[in-house]
Scaffold this motif. Structure first.
Motif, short mmCIF file in Angstrom:
data_model
loop_
_atom_site.label_atom_id
_atom_site.label_comp_id
_atom_site.label_asym_id
_atom_site.label_seq_id
_atom_site.Cartn_x
_atom_site.Cartn_y
_atom_site.Cartn_z
N VAL A 1 0.83 -1.20 0.00
CA VAL A 1 0.00 0.00 0.00
C VAL A 1 0.87 1.25 0.00
CG1 VAL A 1 -1.67 1.34 1.35
CG2 VAL A 1 -1.95 -1.14 1.10
N ASP A 2 1.89 1.29 0.85
CA ASP A 2 2.76 2.47 0.92
C ASP A 2 3.48 2.70 -0.41
OD1 ASP A 2 1.99 2.82 3.53
OD2 ASP A 2 3.77 1.85 4.39
N THR A 3 3.92 1.61 -1.03
CA THR A 3 4.61 1.74 -2.32
C THR A 3 3.67 2.27 -3.40
OG1 THR A 3 6.07 -0.09 -1.73
CG2 THR A 3 5.98 0.53 -4.06
N LEU A 4 2.47 1.72 -3.44
CA LEU A 4 1.50 2.18 -4.43
C LEU A 4 1.17 3.66 -4.22
CD1 LEU A 4 -0.97 -0.83 -4.62
CD2 LEU A 4 0.39 0.09 -6.50
N LYS A 5 1.01 4.10 -2.98
CA LYS A 5 0.73 5.51 -2.73
C LYS A 5 1.86 6.40 -3.25
CE LYS A 5 -2.29 5.05 1.33
NZ LYS A 5 -2.41 5.27 2.80
N ALA A 6 3.10 5.96 -3.03
CA ALA A 6 4.24 6.74 -3.53
C ALA A 6 4.23 6.80 -5.05
CB ALA A 6 5.54 6.12 -3.02
N LEU A 7 3.92 5.68 -5.69
CA LEU A 7 3.90 5.65 -7.16
C LEU A 7 2.76 6.49 -7.71
CD1 LEU A 7 4.68 1.86 -7.82
CD2 LEU A 7 6.25 3.80 -8.00
N PHE A 8 1.60 6.44 -7.07
CA PHE A 8 0.46 7.20 -7.57
C PHE A 8 0.71 8.71 -7.47
CE2 PHE A 8 -2.64 3.52 -6.54
CZ PHE A 8 -2.38 2.95 -7.78
N ASP A 9 1.55 9.14 -6.54
CA ASP A 9 1.84 10.57 -6.38
C ASP A 9 2.98 11.03 -7.29
OD1 ASP A 9 -0.11 10.84 -4.46
OD2 ASP A 9 1.26 10.62 -2.76
N ALA A 10 3.63 10.10 -8.00
CA ALA A 10 4.78 10.44 -8.85
C ALA A 10 4.34 10.57 -10.31
CB ALA A 10 5.86 9.37 -8.72
N PRO A 11 4.56 11.71 -10.93
CA PRO A 11 4.12 11.88 -12.33
C PRO A 11 4.79 10.92 -13.29
CG PRO A 11 5.50 13.73 -11.61
CD PRO A 11 5.19 12.93 -10.40
N GLU A 12 6.02 10.48 -13.00
CA GLU A 12 6.71 9.57 -13.91
C GLU A 12 6.17 8.15 -13.83
OE1 GLU A 12 9.61 9.89 -10.33
OE2 GLU A 12 7.97 11.01 -11.24
N ALA A 13 5.33 7.88 -12.84
CA ALA A 13 4.75 6.54 -12.68
C ALA A 13 3.28 6.55 -13.10
CB ALA A 13 4.89 6.06 -11.24
N GLY A 14 3.03 7.06 -14.30
CA GLY A 14 1.65 7.15 -14.77
C GLY A 14 1.01 5.81 -15.02
N ALA A 15 1.82 4.82 -15.43
CA ALA A 15 1.33 3.46 -15.67
C ALA A 15 2.15 2.50 -14.82
CB ALA A 15 1.46 3.10 -17.14
N VAL A 16 1.48 1.71 -14.00
CA VAL A 16 2.15 0.82 -13.05
C VAL A 16 1.77 -0.62 -13.36
CG1 VAL A 16 2.45 0.18 -10.63
CG2 VAL A 16 2.15 2.60 -11.26
N LEU A 17 2.77 -1.47 -13.52
CA LEU A 17 2.54 -2.90 -13.64
C LEU A 17 2.80 -3.55 -12.28
CD1 LEU A 17 1.99 -5.56 -15.04
CD2 LEU A 17 4.32 -5.50 -15.98
N PHE A 18 1.76 -4.11 -11.68
CA PHE A 18 1.80 -4.73 -10.36
C PHE A 18 2.02 -6.23 -10.59
CE2 PHE A 18 -0.22 -7.08 -6.99
CZ PHE A 18 -0.15 -6.33 -5.83
N VAL A 19 3.19 -6.76 -10.18
CA VAL A 19 3.51 -8.18 -10.36
C VAL A 19 3.74 -8.80 -8.98
CG1 VAL A 19 5.00 -9.86 -11.49
CG2 VAL A 19 4.60 -7.64 -12.57
N HIS A 20 3.01 -9.88 -8.69
CA HIS A 20 3.13 -10.53 -7.38
C HIS A 20 3.33 -12.03 -7.56
CE1 HIS A 20 2.27 -11.55 -3.16
NE2 HIS A 20 1.54 -12.55 -3.66
#
Length: 765
Positions: free
Chosen positions: A231-250
Motif C-alpha cells: 500500500v505504501d509503495t502504491l501511494k508513492a507511485l500514484f503521487d509520482a508523475p513519472e509513474a503514470g502506468a504501473v505494472l503490479f507483479v506478485h
C-alpha cells in the motif's frame, strides 16, 4: 448474415448450445465454428458480450454494415473483428474510420502469409504484399490489429480498463527480482520503455522500503513484504508523475497470503482507475487475489510477458488514433501539370508501350513537381552518347534504354562517373557488347545520358506505387538501392496522403532514424520528402492507367529530394485512379467560385488543414447563433471537437465552407453547411451556419443549395434537419426551398424539417 446472438435481448439464434454472458464487447466473426469455440472459451473466462455475430458468406450484410450499427450501439464499448477477407474495401474503410473514432475496434486477420505471390516486375510490386497492405488499412482507420485470438481479448480488456492512460513509459512494482527481470526482458523488444524514478519518488520509496530494495525500476519491494508495504509503495507511485502506468507483479509466498494483499490494495487501485495493470503469478494460490482485482475493474494478465504485450498494444492503438486525429500542415506542392502528364500516358498507350522509358517516367514525375535529374535521350550509338555528354558540364551517367531491361544495374546497363566524351564512347561500346552477349533478346532503343549528381549526404530511398487486388492503389516507402528487396526496409500506406500521414509512413521504416541526421550528416528536409510522397498519391488519383511505379533511388538530403531513376508501368485497364482508392480522396472537383455582394468567394469541401481557421469561425460567432446551431451552450473547443468537424469522411459526409481568400487578416470562413448520410444513403442529416455579421444576406441559401445539389448527385433521397422554433430565419429559408416541418418529438422547442425527395425512391415508377 448468420448466427446472431444478442445477450442483452436474451436471443441466441446460433448453432451453439451455450448462451453468451452479457457484457460490453461485440464480436463479429467470419467463421461460425470459430465463433462457437470463442464463446465457449469466453464463458469459461467470464467474458461477456453485447453482440455475437457470424457473417458466414455475408451475401448482403458485411463488416461495413455491422461496424455502422455497432458504432452507435449504446450497449457496445469495444468491437472485436475476426476477418478472413474484405469484399467492399471503400465501404469497410469508411465504416471502420467512423467506428474507430467512437470506440476501440480490434482486429484479427487470418491468412497472414499467402501461399504464393505473383512475380512482380518492379521493386515496389515485389515488396508490397497482401498482408502488409491490410496492416496499412487497419492503421489508417485508427483500429488496432493483433496477431492471435488470445491477444484479441487481452487488447479488449486493456482498452476497456486502461484506455485513457496516456503514459508512454511503464513503472514496475514486484515482490520478486526475477519477475522484474522478466518484465524488462519482455519490454525491450516491444519498444516499451521502463520509467526512470525521479529524485522525489526515490526519497519516498527509500522511506517505506527496506534498505536492500532494488533502488530502480523495476521496484522490487522484497519477497517478505507485508500488505502495508504494498500500500505504501502504491501511494508513492500514484503521487509520482513519472509513474503514470504501473505494472503490479506478485509471486505468492508463505509469509503473507496473496488474498490479504489484494484486499489491502484493490480499494486504493480502484480509486486511481486506469493506472494499474496486474499480474498475479501462479494458479490456485493466487486465484482469490486475482478475482478480487478483477471485481475491482483492474486489468489482469497471466504472465509478465502478457502484461507487457498488453501495454505495447495500447501504445500502438494510441499511435493509430493520434494519426487518425492529428491535424496536418499544408503541403507546399503546386498544382500539377495534368495536361502534360496525360500526354505522356496517352502517347505511350497509343504506341502499345506497357513501360514508360526512363525519360518519359521522369517527365511524368516532373509534371507533379517531383525534382528529377535532367536526362538526354540519344540513339543506341556510342558517338551520339559521346556528343550528348559533351553538352553536360562535369561527369555523367550512361544508362541503356530498353523495354526489356527494367533493372538496368543488374544487367550491366549503367555506367557511373564518366568524365569526357571519349570515356562515354568507350563505356557505350562496352555496354552494347556486353548486353548483346548476355541479353541478345533485348531490344536496345538507345541510351540516356544525365549529369552525375553530386550530393554527398544524400540517402538512397525508394518510393513507389502498386495496385493491391483488394485495397487498390497503395504507396511504398523505404530504404532504396540495388539491394532493396534484401534489405526489406519498407512501409506501406493507403492514399491519399497529407504531411501527417506521409511522416507516419516514413517513421515506420528503419531508415527514418538516418534521415533525422547523425554525426556530420545534417537532417533530411522531411517536408520535401513528404511532399514528394503526397505528389505520388495525387499522380495515382489523376492517372488511372498507372499500374506500378518505382523511384529508386530517390535521394534525400538537407537540400530536398531528387529522383535519379524511375520506372512506370501502364495498363489500359485503368487499375488505379481515385475511384479505386479505398479511402475517398479530397473532392477537389467540387470547388467553385462565387460572386456574392460584390466579392469573389470560394466554396469548397472542408479539409483537415482548416482546423485553425474553423476554430476562429466558431469562436467569433455570437453565443445565440451557436445555441441555434448546437442546441446548447458551447464548451471550449478541443482538438478532438474540431477534428470531428474538419477531418471528415467524404464517402459518407460533406461539409462545404465559403471562404474569403482575400480578407484583411488572411483567408477566413464565412459559412459552413454539412450533411451526414445514413449508411443506406436514404436520409442525410444537415446543418448550416453563417458568420453572425453576415446573416440574411444570401449565404445560407447558397450553402443549402450546394447541399441539395450534392445530395442529388450522390443519390441521397432526403435531407433532414432539426431547427429550433425561434430560428425563424432558417425555417423560412427552408420553406422557400420546399422543406416540410413538424414538431420534433425528441427535442422540445425544435422542429424536424425534411426536403422533398431529391430523387425518386428506389423501385418507384
Amino acid at each position: 448474415m448468420h448466427r446472431p446472438a444478442e445477450p442483452a435481448q436474451r436471443l441466441n439464434a446460433s448453432f451453439t448450445q451455450a448462451n453468451a454472458l452479457p457484457g460490453e464487447l461485440a464480436l463479429v466473426s467470419q467463421s461460425g465454428a470459430l465463433l462457437t469455440a470463442l464463446l465457449d472459451w469466453a464463458n469459461a473466462e467470464r467474458i461477456g458480450f453485447s453482440h455475437l455475430v457470424s457473417l458466414g458468406e455475408h451475401v448482403d450484410v458485411d463488416f461495413g454494415d455491422l461496424l455502422d450499427h455497432l458504432a452507435t450501439d449504446r450497449h457496445t464499448r469495444a468491437i472485436l473483428l475476426y476477418i478472413e477477407s474484405i469484399t467492399a474495401p471503400r465501404k469497410f474503410m469508411s465504416a471502420a474510420r467512423a467506428a474507430a473514432r467512437a470506440k476501440p475496434v480490434i482486429v484479427v486477420k487470418a491468412g497472414r502469409v499467402p501461399a504464393g505471390m505473383r512475380a512482380a516486375a518492379s521493386h515496389t510490386g515485389a515488396l508490397a504484399g497482401e498482408d502488409i497492405v491490410f496492416d496499412a488499412a487497419i492503421r489508417r482507420a485508427g483500429m488496432l490489429r493483433v496477431d492471435t485470438l488470445n491477444e484479441l481479448f487481452i487488447a479488449a480488456q486493456t482498452l476497456a480498463r486502461f484506455r485513457d492512460n496516456p503514459s508512454r513509459d511503464l513503472m514496475v512494482m514486484t515482490n520478486g527480482g526475477g519477475a522484474g527481470v522478466m518484465v524488462a526482458d519482455a519490454a525491450a523488444p516491444l519498444g516499451v520503455t521502463l520509467a526512470r524514478p525521479g529524485a522525489a519518488l526515490m526519497r519516498r520509496l527509500n522511506a517505506v522500503l527496506p534498505a536492500q530494495w532494488s533502488h530502480g525500476n523495476p521496484v522490487d519491494i522484497i519477497g517478505d513484504a507485508p500488505a502495508q508495504r504494498y500500500v505504501d509503495t502504491l501511494k508513492a507511485l500514484f503521487d509520482a508523475p513519472e509513474a503514470g502506468a504501473v505494472l503490479f507483479v506478485h509471486a505468492p509466498t508463505a509469509i503473507v497470503p496473496s488474498e490479504d494483499i489484494a484486499q489491502a490494495c484493490a480499494p486504493l487501485i480502484a480509486a486511481h482507475p486506469g493506472r494499474v495493470l496486474s499480474c498475479w503469478l501462479g494458479g490456485d494460490t493466487v486465484a482469490p487475489a486475482r478475482r478480487l482485482f478483477e471485481q475491482a475493474g483492474i486489468a489482469g494478465y497471466e504472465t509478465p510477458e502478457e502484461a507487457v504485450r498488453a501495454f505495447s498494444l495500447m501504445q500502438t492503438y494510441r499511435r493509430n488514433q493520434a494519426v487518425l486525429r492529428e491535424t496536418p500542415t499544408a503541403t507546399a506542392n503546386a498544382e500539377p501539370d495534368r495536361a502534360r502528364a496525360r500526354r505522356i500516358v496517352e502517347t505511350a498507350l497509343e504506341a502499345g508501350s506497357e513501360w514508360l522509358d526512363e525519360i518519359d517516367a521522369k517527365d511524368l514525375l516532373a509534371a507533379y513537381g517531383i525534382p528529377v535529374v535532367a536526362t538526354l535521350r540519344v540513339p543506341a550509338s556510342p558517338a551520339a552518347a559521346a556528343e550528348a555528354a559533351g553538352r553536360i558540364d562535369g561527369p555523367v551517367v550512361l544508362k541503356v534504354v530498353s523495354p526489356d531491361i527494367l533493372h538496368k544495374s543488374d544487367a550491366g546497363g549503367v555506367r557511373l562517373d564518366l568524365r569526357g566524351a571519349e570515356a562515354v564512347r568507350a563505356a557505350a561500346e562496352d555496354m552494347l557488347a556486353h548486353l548483346r552477349a548476355t541479353r541478345p533478346e533485348a531490344v536496345i532503343q538507345g541510351f540516356s545520358v544525365q549529369a552525375m549528381a553530386q550530393r554527398p549526404h544524400a540517402k538512397e530511398l525508394i518510393a513507389g506505387a502498386h495496385v493491391d487486388p483488394i485495397f487498390g492503389p497503395v504507396l511504398l516507402f523505404g530504404q532504396g538501392g540495388t539491394a532493396v528487396e534484401v534489405l526489406g526496409d519498407r512501409a506501406i500506406a493507403l492514399p491519399p496522403l497529407n504531411r501527417t500521414l506521409a511522416r507516419e509512413l516514413i517513421g515506420r521504416t528503419r531508415v527514418a532514424r538516418l534521415l533525422a541526421g547523425y554525426r556530420d550528416h545534417p537532417p533530411v528536409r522531411i517536408d520535401a520528402l513528404c511532399d514528394a510522397l503526397i505528389a505520388l498519391a495525387q499522380l495515382l488519383a489523376d492517372q488511372p492507367e498507372v499500374a506500378e511505379l518505382d523511384i529508386n533511388p530517390l535521394w534525400a538530403d538537407e537540400h530536398g529530394v531528387l529522383a535519379l531513376d524511375a520506372r512506370v508501368r501502364l495498363s489500359s485497364l485503368a487499375p488505379s485512379g481515385m475511384k479505386r482508392f479505398a479511402v475517398r480522396p479530397y473532392p477537389a472537383e467540387l470547388l467553385r467560385r462565387l460572386h456574392w455582394q460584390g466579392r469573389m468567394l470560394l466554396m469548397r469541401p472542408i479539409r483537415p488543414e482548416d482546423e485553425a481557421q474553423h476554430r476562429e469561425f466558431l469562436e467569433a460567432a455570437d453565443p445565440e447563433d451557436l445555441g441555434m446551431r448546437f442546441f446548447q451552450a458551447m464548451h471550449p473547443l478541443s482538438h478532438d471537437d474540431l477534428a470531428r468537424m474538419t477531418q471528415i469522411d467524404y464517402e459518407r459526409e460533406m461539409a462545404f465552407i465559403v471562404v474569403d481568400e482575400h480578407a484583411q487578416d488572411g483567408p477566413c470562413t464565412l459559412g459552413v453547411a454539412r450533411l451526414v448520410r445514413d449508411p443506406d444513403n436514404v436520409d442525410a442529416e444537415f446543418a448550416v451556419m453563417v458568420r453572425s455579421d453576415l446573416k440574411r444576406r444570401g449565404l445560407g441559401r447558397l450553402l443549402m443549395q450546394a447541399l441539395l445539389d450534392h445530395a442529388l448527385a450522390n443519390g441521397t433521397q432526403r435531407l433532414v434537419g432539426h431547427v429550433l422554433r425561434e430560428n425563424r430565419a432558417m425555417l423560412g429559408l427552408l420553406k422557400t426551398l420546399g422543406f416540410a416541418s413538424e414538431p420534433d418529438a425528441d427535442e422540445p422547442g425544435a422542429m424536424v424539417v425534411a426536403s422533398r425527395a431529391v430523387r425518386p425512391p428506389a423501385g418507384s415508377a
